[in-house]
Design a protein around this motif. Structure first.
Motif, PDB file in Angstrom:
ATOM      1  N   PRO A 108       0.844  -1.138   0.003  1.00 24.62           N
ATOM      2  CA  PRO A 108       0.113   0.127   0.085  1.00 24.62           C
ATOM      3  C   PRO A 108       0.973   1.129   0.066  1.00 24.62           C
ATOM      4  O   PRO A 108       2.220   1.464   0.293  1.00 24.62           O
ATOM      5  CB  PRO A 108      -0.753  -0.119   1.198  1.00 24.62           C
ATOM      6  N   LEU A 160      -2.908 -10.517   9.516  1.00 27.82           N
ATOM      7  CA  LEU A 160      -2.799  -9.043   9.055  1.00 27.82           C
ATOM      8  C   LEU A 160      -1.485  -8.647   9.020  1.00 27.82           C
ATOM      9  O   LEU A 160      -0.969  -7.439   8.567  1.00 27.82           O
ATOM     10  CB  LEU A 160      -3.717  -8.172   9.754  1.00 27.82           C
ATOM     11  N   ALA A 169       0.365  -8.141   6.020  1.00 28.81           N
ATOM     12  CA  ALA A 169      -0.213  -7.461   4.955  1.00 28.81           C
ATOM     13  C   ALA A 169       0.615  -6.004   4.903  1.00 28.81           C
ATOM     14  O   ALA A 169       0.304  -5.091   4.166  1.00 28.81           O
ATOM     15  CB  ALA A 169      -1.899  -7.166   5.040  1.00 28.81           C
ATOM     16  N   PHE A 220      -0.243   0.510   9.633  1.00 30.66           N
ATOM     17  CA  PHE A 220      -1.287   0.474   8.314  1.00 30.66           C
ATOM     18  C   PHE A 220      -1.393   1.990   8.000  1.00 30.66           C
ATOM     19  O   PHE A 220      -1.899   2.646   8.711  1.00 30.66           O
ATOM     20  CB  PHE A 220      -2.306  -0.512   8.509  1.00 30.66           C
ATOM     21  N   PRO A 221      -1.231   2.120   6.600  1.00 24.62           N
ATOM     22  CA  PRO A 221      -1.700   3.227   6.104  1.00 24.62           C
ATOM     23  C   PRO A 221      -3.258   3.497   6.251  1.00 24.62           C
ATOM     24  O   PRO A 221      -3.634   4.901   6.649  1.00 24.62           O
ATOM     25  CB  PRO A 221      -1.280   3.255   4.801  1.00 24.62           C
ATOM     26  N   ARG A 222      -3.991   2.515   6.118  1.00 20.07           N
ATOM     27  CA  ARG A 222      -5.477   2.667   6.179  1.00 20.07           C
ATOM     28  C   ARG A 222      -5.715   1.413   7.018  1.00 20.07           C
ATOM     29  O   ARG A 222      -5.201   0.499   6.712  1.00 20.07           O
ATOM     30  CB  ARG A 222      -6.349   2.625   4.955  1.00 20.07           C
ATOM     31  N   ILE A 223      -6.778   1.654   7.901  1.00 20.94           N
ATOM     32  CA  ILE A 223      -7.122   0.662   8.934  1.00 20.94           C
ATOM     33  C   ILE A 223      -8.051  -0.474   7.756  1.00 20.94           C
ATOM     34  O   ILE A 223      -8.729  -0.285   7.232  1.00 20.94           O
ATOM     35  CB  ILE A 223      -8.293   0.946   9.791  1.00 20.94           C
ATOM     36  N   PRO A 224      -7.293  -1.846   8.087  1.00 18.58           N
ATOM     37  CA  PRO A 224      -7.950  -2.927   6.866  1.00 18.58           C
ATOM     38  C   PRO A 224      -9.280  -3.374   7.314  1.00 18.58           C
ATOM     39  O   PRO A 224      -9.641  -3.387   8.513  1.00 18.58           O
ATOM     40  CB  PRO A 224      -6.738  -3.864   7.163  1.00 18.58           C
ATOM     41  N   ASN A 225      -9.929  -3.783   6.411  1.00 19.95           N
ATOM     42  CA  ASN A 225     -11.309  -4.894   6.438  1.00 19.95           C
ATOM     43  C   ASN A 225     -10.762  -6.151   6.664  1.00 19.95           C
ATOM     44  O   ASN A 225      -9.626  -6.540   5.620  1.00 19.95           O
ATOM     45  CB  ASN A 225     -12.075  -4.242   5.314  1.00 19.95           C
ATOM     46  N   VAL A 226     -11.457  -6.905   6.990  1.00 17.74           N
ATOM     47  CA  VAL A 226     -11.213  -8.458   7.001  1.00 17.74           C
ATOM     48  C   VAL A 226     -12.458  -8.930   6.923  1.00 17.74           C
ATOM     49  O   VAL A 226     -13.637  -8.697   7.169  1.00 17.74           O
ATOM     50  CB  VAL A 226     -10.584  -8.985   8.196  1.00 17.74           C
ATOM     51  N   PRO A 253      -7.281 -13.538   6.681  1.00 16.48           N
ATOM     52  CA  PRO A 253      -7.603 -12.278   5.404  1.00 16.48           C
ATOM     53  C   PRO A 253      -6.527 -12.277   4.354  1.00 16.48           C
ATOM     54  O   PRO A 253      -6.945 -12.229   3.256  1.00 16.48           O
ATOM     55  CB  PRO A 253      -7.422 -10.944   6.157  1.00 16.48           C
ATOM     56  N   LEU A 254      -5.314 -12.731   4.506  1.00 13.44           N
ATOM     57  CA  LEU A 254      -4.353 -12.851   3.296  1.00 13.44           C
ATOM     58  C   LEU A 254      -4.556 -13.909   2.438  1.00 13.44           C
ATOM     59  O   LEU A 254      -4.287 -13.937   1.281  1.00 13.44           O
ATOM     60  CB  LEU A 254      -2.880 -12.666   3.829  1.00 13.44           C
ATOM     61  N   VAL A 297      -7.064 -13.271  -0.028  1.00 11.60           N
ATOM     62  CA  VAL A 297      -6.898 -12.345  -0.849  1.00 11.60           C
ATOM     63  C   VAL A 297      -6.120 -13.262  -2.074  1.00 11.60           C
ATOM     64  O   VAL A 297      -6.531 -13.121  -2.982  1.00 11.60           O
ATOM     65  CB  VAL A 297      -5.680 -11.332  -0.249  1.00 11.60           C
TER      66      VAL A 297
END
Lengths: 58, 553
Positions: free
Chosen positions: B6, B508, B511, B521-527, B532-533, B536
């Motif tokens: 990201p 996470l 990620a 994290f630059p943005r709070i992730p969604n799971v 989660p990985l 993906v």
């Protein structure tokens, strides 16, 4: 996993570094070892007060 | 899989540097590193003490230390390994990993987190400061039983420092537990409900509740011990007080402490085995419920350490039953780990080897524990080397192997570079063989009647061969640890890049970049699941895979 849809609104807030925790810990430790020596107790209480002061007002 | 990196905010990317930044840090990752590094140094100190113990016992007769020095050494070894290594190193791993695994930027109370670490460090220094006193370190074992700790038997300040040290480290643990519970319950990424939480984080959550409930009992007991020694009270004085009361207070903490030391290691294994089996974990919910069950039942078994003190028969039956019952959720976990591997595409990288070492050794430690729950057997083997073997199969074969699995698995995330695989495997096999050569003979020594804690033994008892083998094994363990350190140094110089996700892992923390930025994290992730990985990767595979319907080729 996907990134949140709020990406544009999100700001990153991180707490700044602080000397208070190490000073409070040193004060607590010395104060407790004061059971062996009043000098350690006094030193510990002073450090504890300083540390709590920094913690509270910073 | 190379996870798509990201975009990271450049303004927040500058990491603080220098000694002052470490002394004042409130970043959970730095505090985690401080915990692990400090605990590892204490591990080395405790290891040196263990080598002195084994050198002394290698042959009959005095070898390297006096009887009095020996008493101090084995007490400090036990206290160091439990209170200054295993518990804090697992706390350190939790500190580093939990916010990353739940998609948070830091712990709920960052300053309290730093305070916990510094209290742990200073508590450890207080314990080791006792070597500087004229009378030396305390010679009371790691259990500090009354009446040995009553002032007429140990009228020196090393014992007071021991008690103060444990109160301080206990306070650190309690603050850490509050922080973990608050963080995990309140700071998960909004899409992560409890059933999507990684199993390592689950293990830390249950462990934190155990610490919160158990530690005050020990701290209270230690305060009473200090009062007996310094203020003239008689809580643990026979007659007016009761020395057995100390054992109840001590074991009400210290038996749950066994699970406090093993549950996070089980959490590590629950992360490593599915990744290196290329399969989702078998029975996620069963593992979670087993963890909770162990956490609850762990509080109902403490007096099995006290069968020889003369408990009422109905209490003996209660503790026998509960000690056997707690093996059931542990067995459920074993079943789940084994069934995760069955049918999987197994890779035997070093983290997996240590996980398999954990499985095989912890089974032995667990089964010998169930033996000891049987009263007639317990009375035979109580205070013999059988117990030393059992506890090391649980705490070394279990917890320490789990800790090494975690080191090899997560160090690439922490440092950004890979550890050398060949040296890792050599380190594993040296530790695995050394561990068994050291501790397996102790079962036989125990059955032959060799008491634990003794400085010497007569040559005619026939114990020499087993003791000598055990000493050789201890030096093999030391070699295994040394190879790990060499591996770390060599790999740090070589700096083979790890990438963000070198193991194709599920959770996470993989990620984000290796090492992660200060804000995680630059943005709070969604799971959308507990892996989660994996989701993906699966989505990418499905997107790229030709289907019968479309006939794409």
């Amino acid at each position: 996993m996907a990134e949140s849809s709020h990406e544009h609104a999100e700001e990153i807030h991180l707490p700044p570094p602080s000397p208070a925790p190490i000073i409070v810990a040193a004060g607590m430790t010395l104060a407790l070892t004061g059971i062996l020596s009043p000098l350690l107790l006094m030193l510990g209480v002073v450090l504890l007060a300083v540390g709590i002061g920094i913690w509270t007002f910073s | 899989m190379a996870t798509t990196a990201p975009t990271y905010p450049q303004t927040a990317a500058a990491e603080p540097r220098g000694l002052a930044s470490w002394l004042t840090t409130v970043d959970h990752k730095r505090i985690g590193i401080l915990y692990v590094a400090t605990a590892f140094i204490f591990f080395l100190l405790g290891g040196v003490l263990a080598l002195l113990i084994r050198l002394e016992l290698a042959l009959p007769g005095a070898q390297v230390v006096t009887a009095e020095q020996y008493n101090r050494i084995f007490g400090m070894h036990g206290t160091t390994m439990i209170f200054l290594f295993v518990i804090p190193v697992l706390t350190g791993l939790g500190n580093y990993l939990v916010p990353l695994q739940i998609g948070a930027r830091d712990m709920a109370f960052p300053r309290l987190n730093a305070l916990s670490y510094w209290l742990f460090l200073f508590g450890g220094l207080v314990l080791y400061a006792s070597w500087l006193l004229p009378e030396g370190a305390p010679a009371i074992g790691w259990t500090g039983y009354a009446p040995l700790t009553n002032p007429q038997y140990t009228p020196y300040q090393g014992v007071d420092l021991w008690a103060i040290s444990l109160i301080i480290t206990g306070a650190a643990s309690t603050m850490g537990a509050v922080n973990f519970i608050t963080t995990i319950l309140n700071m998960r990424t909004p899409s992560m409900d409890l059933w999507k939480m990684p199993l390592f984080t689950w293990s830390i959550l249950v462990t934190a509740f155990m610490i919160l409930l158990a530690t005050p009992m020990l701290s209270g007991g230690l305060a009473m011990q200090l009062a007996d020694r310094n203020l003239g009270t008689d809580f643990f004085v026979a007659g007016t007080g009761d020395p057995i009361l100390w054992q109840h207070l001590f074991w009400f903490y210290s038996h749950p402490a066994v699970y406090i030391m093993i549950l996070p290691a089980m959490g590590v294994i629950s992360e490593v085995i599915p990744v290196f089996s290329r399969k989702p974990i078998f029975g996620y919910r069963a593992i979670v419920w087993s963890t909770v069950a162990i956490g609850v039942l762990g509080f109902s078994t403490w007096a099995h350490h006290m069968f020889t003190t003369g408990l009422p028969p109905f209490l003996e039956a209660f503790f026998i039953l509960n000690t056997m019952i707690i093996a059931v959720p542990t067995g459920v976990k074993m079943f789940n780990w084994i069934f995760t591997m069955i049918g999987g595409s197994l890779r035997f990288d070093t983290p997996m080897l240590f996980s398999l070492g954990f499985l095989s050794m912890f089974v032995i430690g667990g089964i010998t524990g169930v033996y000891q729950a049987i009263l007639p057997i317990d009375r035979q083997v109580h205070d013999t080397y059988w117990v030393v073997a059992h506890l090391h199969y649980v705490l070394f074969g279990g917890s320490v192997f789990g800790i090494f699995a975690a080191f090899y698995y997560w160090l690439p995330k922490v440092t950004g570079w890979m550890l050398d695989e060949k040296l890792g495997k050599v380190s594993f096999w040296t530790l695995f063989l050394g561990f068994n050569v050291t501790f397996f003979p102790m079962h036989i020594l125990g059955l032959l009647g060799m008491p634990r804690r003794y400085f010497d033994y007569p040559a005619e008892r026939g114990w020499t061969g087993y003791n000598f083998a055990s000493t050789i094994g201890a030096f093999m363990i030391a070699a295994g640890v040394l190879i790990f350190i060499i591996n770390f140094v060599v790999s740090a110089r070589r700096r083979t890049p790890a990438g963000d996700d070198p193991w194709e892992a599920n959770t996470l923390e993989w990620a984000t970049t290796s090492p992660p930025p200060s804000y995680n994290f630059p943005r709070i992730p969604n799971v959308t699941s507990d892996r989660p990985l994996w989701d993906v990767r699966q989505a990418l595979r499905e997107a790229n895979q030709p289907t019968i319907e479309t006939g794409t080729r």
